[in-house]
Design a protein around this motif. Structure first.
Motif, PDB file in Angstrom:
ATOM      1  N   GLN A  68       0.813  -1.209   0.000  1.00  0.00           N
ATOM      2  CA  GLN A  68       0.000   0.000   0.000  1.00  0.00           C
ATOM      3  C   GLN A  68       0.847   1.260   0.000  1.00  0.00           C
ATOM      4  N   ALA A  69       2.145   1.117   0.214  1.00  0.00           N
ATOM      5  CA  ALA A  69       3.015   2.295   0.259  1.00  0.00           C
ATOM      6  C   ALA A  69       3.153   2.882  -1.135  1.00  0.00           C
ATOM      7  N   PRO A  70       3.027   4.195  -1.266  1.00  0.00           N
ATOM      8  CA  PRO A  70       3.157   4.815  -2.586  1.00  0.00           C
ATOM      9  C   PRO A  70       4.613   4.795  -3.047  1.00  0.00           C
ATOM     10  N   GLN A  71       4.814   4.582  -4.322  1.00  0.00           N
ATOM     11  CA  GLN A  71       6.151   4.611  -4.893  1.00  0.00           C
ATOM     12  C   GLN A  71       6.547   6.055  -5.157  1.00  0.00           C
ATOM     13  N   GLU A  72       7.834   6.350  -4.924  1.00  0.00           N
ATOM     14  CA  GLU A  72       8.318   7.700  -5.206  1.00  0.00           C
ATOM     15  C   GLU A  72       8.382   7.892  -6.709  1.00  0.00           C
ATOM     16  N   ALA A  73       8.549   9.107  -7.125  1.00  0.00           N
ATOM     17  CA  ALA A  73       8.520   9.443  -8.550  1.00  0.00           C
ATOM     18  C   ALA A  73       9.630   8.690  -9.283  1.00  0.00           C
ATOM     19  N   GLY A  74       9.229   7.776 -10.146  1.00  0.00           N
ATOM     20  CA  GLY A  74      10.195   7.064 -10.973  1.00  0.00           C
ATOM     21  C   GLY A  74      10.995   6.014 -10.229  1.00  0.00           C
ATOM     22  N   GLY A  75      10.734   5.789  -8.963  1.00  0.00           N
ATOM     23  CA  GLY A  75      11.520   4.830  -8.204  1.00  0.00           C
ATOM     24  C   GLY A  75      10.909   3.448  -8.249  1.00  0.00           C
ATOM     25  N   SER A  76      11.700   2.466  -8.011  1.00  0.00           N
ATOM     26  CA  SER A  76      11.213   1.104  -7.902  1.00  0.00           C
ATOM     27  C   SER A  76      11.873   0.494  -6.674  1.00  0.00           C
ATOM     28  N   PRO A  77      11.385  -0.613  -6.198  1.00  0.00           N
ATOM     29  CA  PRO A  77      12.002  -1.186  -5.010  1.00  0.00           C
ATOM     30  C   PRO A  77      13.430  -1.675  -5.246  1.00  0.00           C
ATOM     31  N   PHE A  78      13.868  -1.743  -6.501  1.00  0.00           N
ATOM     32  CA  PHE A  78      15.195  -2.257  -6.786  1.00  0.00           C
ATOM     33  C   PHE A  78      16.217  -1.168  -7.080  1.00  0.00           C
ATOM     34  N   THR A  79      15.812   0.068  -7.217  1.00  0.00           N
ATOM     35  CA  THR A  79      16.765   1.141  -7.477  1.00  0.00           C
ATOM     36  C   THR A  79      16.958   1.948  -6.208  1.00  0.00           C
ATOM     37  N   PRO A  80      18.196   2.308  -5.900  1.00  0.00           N
ATOM     38  CA  PRO A  80      18.438   3.090  -4.691  1.00  0.00           C
ATOM     39  C   PRO A  80      17.966   4.534  -4.880  1.00  0.00           C
ATOM     40  N   PRO A  81      17.694   5.225  -3.793  1.00  0.00           N
ATOM     41  CA  PRO A  81      17.294   6.631  -3.924  1.00  0.00           C
ATOM     42  C   PRO A  81      18.465   7.471  -4.430  1.00  0.00           C
TER      43      PRO A  81
END
Length: 170
Positions: free
Chosen positions: A151-164
């Protein structure tokens, strides 16, 4: 800890081994030359000269490997590039010489080769990549299988596999 003293020991042992190998092959060349020995009809002068050249080349190889170990000990950093390749090749050579020594000479000489092999490998594996300090801030404990994570919103253009993105200074 143990990294620097082991690198110093490897440097000293490889310098001594370089000198010993060069002197042994030079002596063998002199003996072949003095007794005018021949092996399967080969020219004794060619055998003497090739033994001396081989001893010098192999001695310089071990001296170069010792220089790499000395630089590792002085700088307290892992070997990189050609230095790492040289130390790996020296470890392989000592492994092969240890096996040949076991078969032809005996176990004490083989044990020496295996100890030098272990020291070289210890130099290679103890200098792992140094990481920065561990962060002390709160960590996100929501794994991919928890309901909160879906349910957590994804940041703009981010995915769980890319670092911030890394912060930059103005």
């Amino acid at each position: 800890m143990i990294r620097r003293p082991v690198a110093w020991v490897v440097a000293v042992v490889l310098f001594a081994e370089a000198l010993g190998v060069a002197m042994l092959n030079w002596l063998m060349g002199d003996l072949v030359d003095a007794q005018n020995m021949s092996l399967a009809g080969l020219d004794p002068d060619a055998m003497s000269t090739s033994s001396k050249i081989g001893g010098v080349v192999f001695g310089l190889y071990f001296a170069l490997c010792a220089l790499v170990a000395l630089l590792v000990a002085v700088r307290d950093r892992q070997p990189a590039g050609l230095g790492r390749v040289l130390l790996i090749s020296a470890a392989v050579v000592h492994g092969l010489l240890g096996a040949v020594a076991w078969a032809l000479i005996g176990w004490p000489q083989s044990l020496f080769m295996v100890v030098v092999l272990a020291l070289i490998v210890l130099v290679l594996v103890t200098y792992d990549g140094r990481r920065g300090p561990v962060t002390t801030g709160p960590q996100d404990t929501n794994g991919p299988g928890t309901p909160e994570a879906s349910q957590a919103p994804q940041e703009a253009g981010g995915s769980p596999f890319t670092p911030p993105a890394a912060p930059t200074t103005p």
